[in-house]
Design a protein around this motif. Structure first.
Motif, mmCIF file in Angstrom:
data_model
loop_
_atom_site.group_PDB
_atom_site.id
_atom_site.type_symbol
_atom_site.label_atom_id
_atom_site.label_comp_id
_atom_site.label_asym_id
_atom_site.label_seq_id
_atom_site.Cartn_x
_atom_site.Cartn_y
_atom_site.Cartn_z
ATOM 1 N N UNK A 113 33.129 27.059 47.760
ATOM 2 C CA UNK A 113 33.807 28.170 48.318
ATOM 3 C C UNK A 113 32.597 28.698 49.100
ATOM 4 N N UNK A 114 32.921 28.843 50.275
ATOM 5 C CA UNK A 114 32.930 29.585 51.566
ATOM 6 C C UNK A 114 32.197 30.833 51.001
ATOM 7 N N UNK A 115 31.095 31.665 51.917
ATOM 8 C CA UNK A 115 31.147 32.222 51.478
ATOM 9 C C UNK A 115 32.142 33.515 51.941
ATOM 10 N N UNK A 116 33.594 33.777 53.154
ATOM 11 C CA UNK A 116 35.211 34.248 52.924
ATOM 12 C C UNK A 116 35.215 33.752 51.896
ATOM 13 N N UNK A 117 35.530 33.117 51.530
ATOM 14 C CA UNK A 117 36.758 33.057 49.734
ATOM 15 C C UNK A 117 35.438 33.780 49.509
ATOM 16 N N UNK A 118 34.067 34.054 49.104
ATOM 17 C CA UNK A 118 33.631 34.689 47.680
ATOM 18 C C UNK A 118 34.010 36.271 48.497
ATOM 19 N N UNK A 135 23.962 38.333 50.546
ATOM 20 C CA UNK A 135 23.578 38.789 50.331
ATOM 21 C C UNK A 135 23.472 37.820 48.884
ATOM 22 N N UNK A 136 24.106 38.313 48.096
ATOM 23 C CA UNK A 136 25.036 38.350 47.509
ATOM 24 C C UNK A 136 25.387 37.086 47.100
ATOM 25 N N UNK A 137 25.816 36.171 47.673
ATOM 26 C CA UNK A 137 26.475 35.035 48.111
ATOM 27 C C UNK A 137 24.879 34.563 48.223
ATOM 28 N N UNK A 138 24.007 34.446 49.064
ATOM 29 C CA UNK A 138 23.394 33.172 49.650
ATOM 30 C C UNK A 138 22.429 33.499 48.173
ATOM 31 N N UNK A 139 21.944 34.780 47.405
ATOM 32 C CA UNK A 139 21.125 34.026 45.720
ATOM 33 C C UNK A 139 22.226 33.140 44.812
ATOM 34 N N UNK A 140 23.122 33.751 44.648
ATOM 35 C CA UNK A 140 24.407 32.937 43.249
ATOM 36 C C UNK A 140 24.118 31.846 43.689
#
Length: 307
Positions: free
Chosen positions: A101-106, A140-145
Motif C-alpha cells: 500500500x501507499x500512504x494515500x491508500x492507507x 506517522x501511524x503508517x510510518x510505524x506500521x
C-alpha cells in the motif's frame, strides 16, 4: 397503460441510477491525499497512535502476548447481528498484508473507509472513528506500521450473508451515519479535555463499543458512551458518562490509574474485552491517560444506553 408502464420503468431505471451514484465509494480528495503523501511520517510518534488505536487488539493473532502482539496477522473474529467479521492481516507483508500500500491508500482506508480496490469497508473496521484523525497522525501511524514484522498468514473472508455481503449498500449506510463531526459539543478552551476528546472519539474509538446502536448499526446519536449491549450477547458494555453507575463515582485520577494498571478503585481488576484495551492504554503517556479521564468526566450525563 403502455405509457404508464414505460414511465414507471424509466423512473425505476433513473432511481436505480441515482442510488448507484449516491452509494459509490468516496475516496479523499486528491489534494488532501497529496498533502498526506508529502508528510515525512515519524514512526516514533506513530507508535503512540498504534496503541491508542488498538490495532493489536483486533489484528494480532488471537491470544497473542508480548512482542507477538506486534505481528498483525489478523484472525480475530468480531460477532455482530450482521455476521462475523474477521480482522485481516495488516502486517507489512507485500502479498498477505498491506506492505504494497501507499500512504494515500492507507489514508483512504482510515479516513474514508475505502479500500485500494475502490470498495467500501465494513464499519467493523472503525474508520467511523479514525476519520477524526489528523493527516499528520495518519502519516506517522503508517510510518510505524512499516517497521513491524511481516506475516504471510492469509486473511480470511468475513462470514457475512445476504444482503449484508453487498458492499455497495454500505454507501447508503455511510450517507446516514458516516461523519467526522465531534460526537459531543463541550465547552472549549481546555487543551487537556480537547486532547482527551481527540483520543476517545478518534484513534481510541471508544464509542464503537460503549455507544448503543440502532437496528441498522448506526450510533444512537444522543446516547454517546452511555453503554450498550455486548454484541456477543454476554452482558453489557459499561456506561462511561457521569450518569451511569459504572465509573460515575471514580475520580479522574481513578480512571487514569485504571487505564495504566488495570485496577479499579475498589481493587478489582480489568476483565473481558477491556483487557486488551487496557494493555494498549498502558502504553500511552500519563498525560494522554489523564486527558482521556478529563474528557470522560466532562461528558454530559446519560442514562444507561442498553435500558
Amino acid at each position: 397503460m403502455k405509457r404508464l408502464a414505460l414511465g414507471l420503468g424509466l423512473a425505476a431505471i433513473a432511481g436505480a441510477g441515482v442510488a448507484w451514484l449516491l452509494t459509490a465509494p468516496a475516496p479523499l480528495a486528491s489534494e488532501r491525499l497529496d498533502a498526506i503523501a508529502a508528510i515525512d511520517g515519524d514512526a516514533a510518534a506513530g507508535e503512540t497512535l498504534f496503541w491508542a488505536g488498538g490495532c493489536a487488539s483486533c489484528h494480532a493473532s488471537p491470544g497473542a502476548e508480548g512482542t507477538a502482539r506486534l505481528v498483525l496477522s489478523g484472525g480475530v473474529k468480531l460477532a455482530s447481528d450482521f455476521g462475523t467479521f474477521i480482522a485481516p492481516n495488516i502486517s507489512p507483508d507485500a502479498q498477505a498484508g498491506i506492505g504494497g500500500w501507499s500512504v494515500s491508500e492507507f489514508a483512504n482506508a482510515m479516513l474514508a473507509g475505502v479500500s485500494p480496490r475502490g470498495e467500501h469497508y465494513y464499519p467493523a473496521f472503525p474508520y467511523t472513528s479514525y476519520t477524526r484523525m489528523t493527516d499528520r497522525d495518519i502519516a506517522d501511524l503508517f510510518a510505524f506500521m512499516k517497521t513491524l514484522p511481516e506475516s504471510q498468514v492469509a486473511s480470511l473472508p468475513h462470514e457475512v450473508g445476504f444482503p449484508f455481503n453487498i458492499r455497495r449498500s454500505l454507501g447508503g449506510w455511510k450517507l446516514l451515519f458516516f461523519t467526522d463531526a465531534p460526537r459531543v459539543t463541550l465547552a472549549g478552551g481546555d487543551p487537556q479535555i480537547e486532547r482527551g476528546q481527540y483520543l476517545v472519539e478518534g484513534p481510541g474509538h471508544c464509542g464503537e463499543c460503549h455507544t448503543p446502536r440502532n437496528p441498522i448499526g448506526g450510533f444512537v446519536s444522543d446516547a454517546w458512551l452511555s453503554g450498550a449491549q455486548n454484541p456477543d450477547g454476554e452482558g453489557v458494555i459499561p456506561n462511561l458518562t457521569p450518569g451511569g453507575k459504572s465509573i460515575s463515582g471514580w475520580s479522574a485520577g481513578d480512571i487514569a490509574y485504571y487505564l495504566e494498571s488495570g485496577f479499579t478503585p475498589d481493587f478489582d481488576s480489568v476483565g473481558g474485552s477491556m483487557v486488551d484495551v487496557q494493555k494498549n492504554m498502558a502504553q500511552l503517556t500519563s498525560e494522554d491517560r489523564d486527558a482521556i479521564a478529563a474528557y470522560l468526566k466532562a461528558l454530559p450525563a446519560r442514562g444507561n444506553g442498553w435500558e
